[in-house]
Design an enzyme around this catalytic site. Structure first.
Site, short mmCIF file in Angstrom:
data_model
loop_
_atom_site.label_atom_id
_atom_site.label_comp_id
_atom_site.label_asym_id
_atom_site.label_seq_id
_atom_site.Cartn_x
_atom_site.Cartn_y
_atom_site.Cartn_z
N HIS A 13 0.84 -1.21 0.00
CA HIS A 13 0.00 0.00 0.00
C HIS A 13 0.88 1.26 0.00
CE1 HIS A 13 -3.07 -2.67 2.28
NE2 HIS A 13 -3.59 -2.46 1.10
N LYS A 18 -17.88 -6.60 7.54
CA LYS A 18 -16.64 -7.35 7.33
C LYS A 18 -15.86 -7.38 8.64
CE LYS A 18 -13.16 -7.22 3.72
NZ LYS A 18 -12.71 -6.45 2.58
N ARG A 73 -2.27 -6.31 -8.22
CA ARG A 73 -1.22 -7.32 -8.06
C ARG A 73 -1.40 -8.39 -9.13
NH1 ARG A 73 -2.84 -7.74 -1.97
NH2 ARG A 73 -4.71 -7.20 -3.12
N SER A 102 -2.77 -7.80 3.07
CA SER A 102 -3.05 -7.68 4.51
C SER A 102 -3.43 -9.04 5.09
CB SER A 102 -4.20 -6.70 4.74
OG SER A 102 -3.88 -5.45 4.19
P1 ADP Z 1 -9.64 -4.45 -0.22
O1 ADP Z 1 -10.30 -3.69 0.86
O2 ADP Z 1 -10.29 -4.31 -1.56
O3 ADP Z 1 -9.24 -5.85 0.14
P2 ADP Z 1 -7.00 -3.53 0.39
O4 ADP Z 1 -7.26 -2.70 1.55
O5 ADP Z 1 -6.25 -4.81 0.62
O6 ADP Z 1 -8.28 -3.73 -0.51
O7 ADP Z 1 -6.16 -2.72 -0.67
C1 ADP Z 1 -6.60 -1.51 -1.21
C2 ADP Z 1 -6.03 -1.38 -2.60
O8 ADP Z 1 -4.63 -1.57 -2.56
C3 ADP Z 1 -6.57 -2.40 -3.60
O9 ADP Z 1 -6.65 -1.78 -4.86
C4 ADP Z 1 -5.51 -3.47 -3.61
O10 ADP Z 1 -5.48 -4.16 -4.86
C5 ADP Z 1 -4.27 -2.61 -3.44
N1 ADP Z 1 -3.16 -3.37 -2.86
C6 ADP Z 1 -3.17 -4.13 -1.75
N2 ADP Z 1 -1.97 -4.70 -1.55
C7 ADP Z 1 -1.18 -4.29 -2.57
C8 ADP Z 1 0.18 -4.56 -2.97
N3 ADP Z 1 0.95 -5.39 -2.26
N4 ADP Z 1 0.65 -3.96 -4.09
C9 ADP Z 1 -0.16 -3.16 -4.81
N5 ADP Z 1 -1.44 -2.87 -4.51
C10 ADP Z 1 -1.95 -3.43 -3.42
#
Ligand code: ADP
Length: 164
Positions: free
Chosen positions: A18, A42, A91, A129
């Site tokens: 992130h 969630k 990803r 995460s």
């Molecule tokens: P969600 O709530 O949709 O599960 P996240 O909070 O995990 O999303 O992530 C928010 C955004 O960041 C999403 O677009 C996700 O694809 C992106 N993201 C999460 N981890 C990574 C990473 N390691 N590299 C690039 N983008 C990421």
């Protein structure tokens, strides 16, 4: 026109994947809002306040970035803040279908807002995460995959004495 982007997600917790997207996003937009899109249905590991605190610490030294939380319709938040872009990270292929759906529905809901994707940094391709939480819950070290404040919070959360 000022280019304002909203980067929404669960950030439960924020990872270096992130952070990579945030740092690259800052270079593209005049202002970036990291948005904890809070879904009460969630089950989350960290409370919204804990997530806000961790992200605040991570972006402390970054100019033109702020963090916020919201539990309504994303395009409404985007409109309300005067933003014009939704920023997302991509990803593996597995992200693609869901992200495509999300981008299409958001575009249908508000045609003035564009979703912009940044490819994951090579190092963070497999960082999520969920995986971080799983590894940490079983006592695995996630140092280097998350900001140091997150590493400490996870250690506290999963230590046998509850971090006391
Ligand atoms: P969600 O709530 O949709 O599960 P996240 O909070 O995990 O999303 O992530 C928010 C955004 O960041 C999403 O677009 C996700 O694809 C992106 N993201 C999460 N981890 C990574 C990473 N390691 N590299 C690039 N983008 C990421």
């Amino acid at each position: 026109m000022k280019k304002i982007a909203v980067y929404p997600g669960s950030f439960d917790p924020i990872t270096n994947g992130h952070v990579d997207i945030i740092k690259r996003g800052i270079r593209m937009f005049d202002e970036l809002i990291v948005l904890i899109a809070h879904n009460p249905n969630k089950k989350a590991l960290f409370t919204v306040d804990e997530r806000l605190e961790m992200i605040r610490e991570v972006i402390r030294a970054c100019e033109n970035v702020r963090v916020d939380s919201f539990d309504g319709l994303l395009v409404e938040y985007v409109k309300r803040t005067g933003a014009n872009v939704i920023l997302r990270g991509l990803r593996a292929l597995s992200d693609f279908e869901y992200e495509f759906q999300l981008a299409l529905i958001n575009r249908r809901l508000n045609r003035d807002v564009e979703t912009v994707f940044l490819m994951s940094g090579f190092k963070w391709f497999y960082t999520s995460s969920k995986i971080i939480n799983e590894a940490a819950s079983l006592g695995g070290s996630v140092k280097g995959l998350v900001p140091e404040i997150v590493n400490l919070k996870l250690l506290q959360k999963y230590s046998r004495d509850g971090g006391k």
